[in-house]
Design a protein around this motif. Structure first.
Motif, short mmCIF file in Angstrom:
data_model
loop_
_atom_site.label_atom_id
_atom_site.label_comp_id
_atom_site.label_asym_id
_atom_site.label_seq_id
_atom_site.Cartn_x
_atom_site.Cartn_y
_atom_site.Cartn_z
N ASN A 455 32.24 7.75 -1.34
CA ASN A 455 31.99 9.19 -1.40
C ASN A 455 32.53 9.79 -2.70
OD1 ASN A 455 30.63 9.40 1.05
ND2 ASN A 455 32.50 9.79 2.21
N TRP A 649 35.84 19.77 1.54
CA TRP A 649 35.05 18.72 2.21
C TRP A 649 36.03 17.69 2.77
CZ3 TRP A 649 31.97 14.36 -0.59
CH2 TRP A 649 31.25 13.61 0.35
N HIS A 652 35.05 13.82 3.40
CA HIS A 652 34.86 12.72 2.45
C HIS A 652 35.70 11.53 2.89
CE1 HIS A 652 38.60 14.31 0.60
NE2 HIS A 652 38.73 13.12 0.05
N TYR A 675 34.33 22.24 5.31
CA TYR A 675 33.37 21.31 5.89
C TYR A 675 34.07 20.09 6.48
CZ TYR A 675 29.86 23.86 3.14
OH TYR A 675 29.07 24.83 2.60
N GLU A 677 32.79 16.62 9.45
CA GLU A 677 31.61 15.97 10.02
C GLU A 677 30.93 16.80 11.09
OE1 GLU A 677 32.34 11.97 11.26
OE2 GLU A 677 32.39 11.23 9.19
N LEU A 680 28.87 19.42 8.68
CA LEU A 680 28.19 18.95 7.46
C LEU A 680 27.72 17.52 7.69
CD1 LEU A 680 27.51 19.92 4.57
CD2 LEU A 680 29.55 18.69 3.81
N PRO A 683 26.17 15.60 3.74
CA PRO A 683 26.82 16.26 2.59
C PRO A 683 25.99 16.22 1.32
CG PRO A 683 27.87 14.15 3.11
CD PRO A 683 26.95 14.45 4.23
N TRP A 684 25.12 15.22 1.17
CA TRP A 684 24.42 15.06 -0.10
C TRP A 684 23.24 16.01 -0.25
CZ3 TRP A 684 27.90 13.09 -2.78
CH2 TRP A 684 28.78 12.16 -2.23
N ASN A 686 23.97 19.27 0.53
CA ASN A 686 24.69 20.53 0.40
C ASN A 686 24.64 21.00 -1.05
OD1 ASN A 686 27.53 21.87 -0.34
ND2 ASN A 686 27.00 22.41 1.77
N LEU A 689 28.07 20.75 -3.08
CA LEU A 689 28.47 19.38 -3.42
C LEU A 689 27.53 18.80 -4.47
CD1 LEU A 689 29.56 17.89 0.02
CD2 LEU A 689 30.97 18.91 -1.78
#
Length: 821
Positions: A455, A649, A652, A675, A677, A680, A683-684, A686, A689
């Protein structure tokens, strides 16, 4: 925006190595990097190719054995029932001495709580700062049981405990030869005094590193003995001025590990054995050398033969230099250190350790094994073996920047504050690094620490400062393998004005020495951070100042001269070419946008080690991670570390929900992260991010004026907020092109201007093949004819490198056409 990475074979490291050989280790639980199935959950979370799954599987291993059922929140004095043991021997790492025999002592021990201590206090900055008033009272004094390691006693419900006694019976293995018997705890916080059958063996003071006792003169091979360990936690080690006498890592937190944690083993070694080894590599000189410490615990001088052999962890067929045998005489009851200078390194540049920059799925850095052995001709001794895994690399502080293997490297990354994760109640609070699945090997429903590293790297973070709570050796092993650069930091902390660097100086120095000796063979550990904020303008920790900083510096140099050293905070510089200071919160910019690279020591690397906090848990502050870092890159900063990713986040680290933890700001009633789990799942996708991902991309290209105009975002964290206004007719925009990769100066920058949307009809386009020096940036002007349109215009930018495909793609720059007056 999107971020592309090619999972192809690369000259620096490889995407999918065959299953590596892992030498036999010193604990009874297997530490092999066996190829195991990757959880299906990881596939859903973004490791998209089978190749990546296969490669990441090299770091997979057995799940932590037998997690019990949670019994709910900890109570102040009552231990938990059905507590997991959390035995996971791989946490101690893949390298080190190989005992002839090992007995795991993990499990149920007798436990007698002795003293409870409640500390209160607070200064002008809140209850977590300033000297404390501590009140002791007798604990129950009744013998009960506890799990060892079990995450320490705090995790098992003893919230106020400061002193306790662990005890159990042991049976000592017999080698039928001269032997040394040691009791090793993976970590103890902090002071441990050991008795065997009522006789005092000794006292160790440690912080997050191993505590080892030599039992040889106190036990009989094959015999049964009673051991008793009195442990004093940090609250038992508060001086008369209300400050800790030990480096405890997180003075603001009540959750850091206390007592015995990580592991407990009884180990038996040959009486003549290798006690330590350190490898030094020089890329500039193409040389390998190493020191081997050989201990002779017999009453007679010993003539021994030291041999060494090199092999590839990645199973490559490198042309390694042959290492000659050495005959050494070791006097009785002494330790002799032998320095071996190997012939020239012949394996070539492809054998060097490089980080995963630019990000490639499934990347594995090149690592090498040095297998050492000592043999004697005596009938009463056994051979001794020791394994070192290392990377052939060299980091140097060269004037105002750093160079890795002769190439400029700029550090962009995070400060991982483990104490925040200690706040998670996972079978009790505390000791997240040794117990939370997100920091362990992959398990059925959690990708573990390898997923966390992926991550970071996918976000284009190339480095992580392990902030104040030192990492486990396993965490560093994974960073070695996956190519994540690590700044290794001590638990020495001035930030809360709760550590005394005067009366506790020996403990601080010894902790630093132990950490350097433990971690110095890790390829990923490229820099030492000797202390965090030992000197800041609003606190006055006793003993802080240049003399203390110099003592710490000289301590590092005693054990490792191969890495740059720094201090984070406001300390004055020291007159050493391999040392600097990185500022925090320039001009008291707490909770504010700040893009300064600071006016640090002249002629040395510049940058900020912490900025944004405590606004990092707000949407706008999280957006600043991207925009402020980009502005620092434009100024040529060698360091950019917004504090801290977990506030925005938290997941991560896999398996973490937003509501699992409260953050440092306002502790113990601080905010939750933005954020996790639970809110979010992808996450990719978002946008914030993805903005950070592009801002940290090593080969980013930006419209500088546009980014600068939008850098502040808004309270909602939106980005961009303001289109750039242009007029119909000829228009020139200046792009800044970055090349923070570590090979290849040729970049192909392509752009197009699209109407109405990021995928709309192109009305202008262009392309250029640029030569941009490694670790540098340059301006690239583009010119186009702006159409007279009422629709927005989007600038679509792509960057490619020969043989690596598309590495950067951005469509966030937006223009609004305003008719000419």
């Amino acid at each position: 925006m999107s971020n592309h990475a090619m999972p192809c074979r690369h000259s620096r490291g490889r995407s999918i190595p065959p299953q590596p050989h892992t030498p036999q280790k010193r604990v009874s639980v297997s530490r092999s990097n066996a190829l195991l199935p990757w959880p299906a959950r990881v596939l859903r979370k973004g490791l998209r190719s089978a190749a990546a799954v296969l490669a990441i599987g090299l770091i997979a291993g057995p799940a932590t054995p037998s997690f019990g059922q949670s019994t709910g929140p900890a109570t102040a004095h009552a231990g938990r029932t059905s507590q997991p043991t959390f035995e996971a021997g791989y946490l101690n790492g893949v390298a080190g001495a190989a005992p002839a025999k090992t007995v795991s002592l993990a499990g149920t021990w007798d436990f007698t709580p002795v003293t409870n201590t409640v500390c209160t206090g607070g200064g002008s900055f809140g209850t977590t700062t300033g000297p404390m008033t501590c009140v002791n009272s007798a604990a129950s004094g009744k013998r009960t049981t506890i799990q060892v390691p079990g995450g320490g006693w705090l995790k098992q419900g003893y919230a106020d405990l400061s002193r306790a006694v662990y005890s159990r019976t042991i049976r000592v293995p017999d080698l039928a030869a001269d032997q040394v018997t040691r009791l090793t705890f993976g970590a103890v916080n902090h002071r441990a005094t050991l008795k065997v059958d009522g006789r005092t063996v000794g006292t160790n003071m440690t912080a997050y590193t191993a505590s080892t006792f030599d039992l040889t003169g106190f036990v009989r091979p094959g015999g049964t003995h009673r051991i008793e360990v009195t442990v004093e936690g940090r609250k038992a080690l508060v001086g008369p001025d209300g400050r800790y006498l030990v480096p405890e890592g997180a003075s603001w937190s009540d959750d850091v590990a206390q007592g015995i944690f990580r592991s407990a083993d009884l180990e038996v070694f040959p009486a003549v054995s290798i006690s330590d080894a350190v490898v030094r590599t020089s890329v500039s000189k193409r040389r390998l050398s190493y020191d081997v410490s050989i201990a002779n615990r017999t009453s007679r001088s010993q003539r021994v033969t030291l041999s060494g052999a090199l092999s590839s962890w990645n199973r490559e067929n490198w042309n390694y230099p042959a290492i000659p045998r050495r005959d050494v005489t070791v006097p009785a009851n002494t330790t002799t250190t032998v320095t071996v200078e190997a012939p020239a390194w012949r394996a070539g540049p492809d054998s060097f350790w490089w980080p995963n920059v630019p990000y490639r799925q499934g990347y594995r850095a090149e690592l090498h094994n040095l297998h050492l052995a000592v043999t004697t001709g005596g009938r009463h001794t056994q051979p001794s073996q020791y394994d070192v895994r290392f990377g052939f690399r060299e980091l140097a502080q060269v004037g105002d920047h750093y160079e890795l293997n002769g190439v400029r490297v700029n550090f962009r990354g995070d400060s991982l504050q483990g104490a925040n994760y200690d706040n998670i109640d996972y079978h009790g609070r505390s000791d997240a690094y040794d117990t939370h699945p997100g920091f362990l090997k992959p398990s059925r429903d959690n990708g573990g620490w390898p997923e966390a590293v992926d991550n970071y790297q996918r976000l284009n973070y190339n480095s992580v400062r392990i902030h104040q709570i030192p990492a486990t050796p396993y965490m560093l092993d994974v960073a070695d393998e996956m190519g994540l650069m690590i700044q290794d930091e001590t638990a020495i902390r001035g930030s809360n004005n709760r550590e005394n660097f005067d009366s506790g100086r020996d403990n601080m120095v010894n902790h630093l020495a132990a950490l350097v000796q433990r971690d110095r063979n890790h390829a990923s550990v490229l820099r030492w951070s000797q202390a965090n904020e030992p000197q800041v303008q609003f606190f006055a920790n006793p003993g802080a100042g240049p003399a203390f900083d110099e003592t710490l510096y000289q301590t590092v140099m005693r054990y490792d001269t191969t890495r740059p050293i720094s201090t984070d905070g406001e300390s004055p510089d020291l007159p050493h070419d391999n040392y600097t200071v990185f500022c925090h919160y320039h001009d008291s910019s707490f909770g504010k946008y700040d893009e300064s690279v600071c006016d640090g020591p002249a002629g040395k690397p510049q940058g900020q080690g912490e900025f944004i906090w405590p606004a990092d848990s707000t949407p706008q502050g999280l957006t600043w991670f991207g925009t402020a870092t980009m502005r620092m890159r434009e100024q040529g900063g060698s360091e950019a570390r917004p504090y801290t990713l977990l506030s925005g986040w938290a997941s991560h680290i896999p398996g973490v929900k937003r509501t699992d933890m409260k953050l440092e700001s306002g502790y113990p009633n601080g905010p939750h992260p933005i954020y996790g789990e639970d809110n979010l799942p992808d996450p990719w996708s978002n946008p914030t991010l993805r903005l950070i991902q592009n801002a940290f991309n090593p080969v980013a290209v930006i419209d500088s004026a546009f980014w600068n105009a939008n850098k502040l975002s808004n309270e909602a964290g939106a980005w961009p907020t303001t289109p750039a206004v242009i007029t119909p007719g000829p228009t020139t925009r200046r792009l800044t092109v970055f090349n923070d990769s570590l090979s290849g100066e040729r970049l192909t920058v392509s752009w197009s201007l699209r109407t109405g949307s990021a995928s709309g009809r192109p009305v202008a386009s262009g392309s250029a093949d640029l030569k941009v020096g490694l670790g540098s940036r340059q301006q690239y002007p583009i010119t186009f004819t702006t159409p007279a349109t009422g629709q927005p215009l989007y600038l679509d930018i792509t960057v490619k490198k020969p043989g690596e495909g598309t590495l950067f793609h951005d469509t966030s720059t937006v223009f609004q056409v305003q008719p000419a007056a």
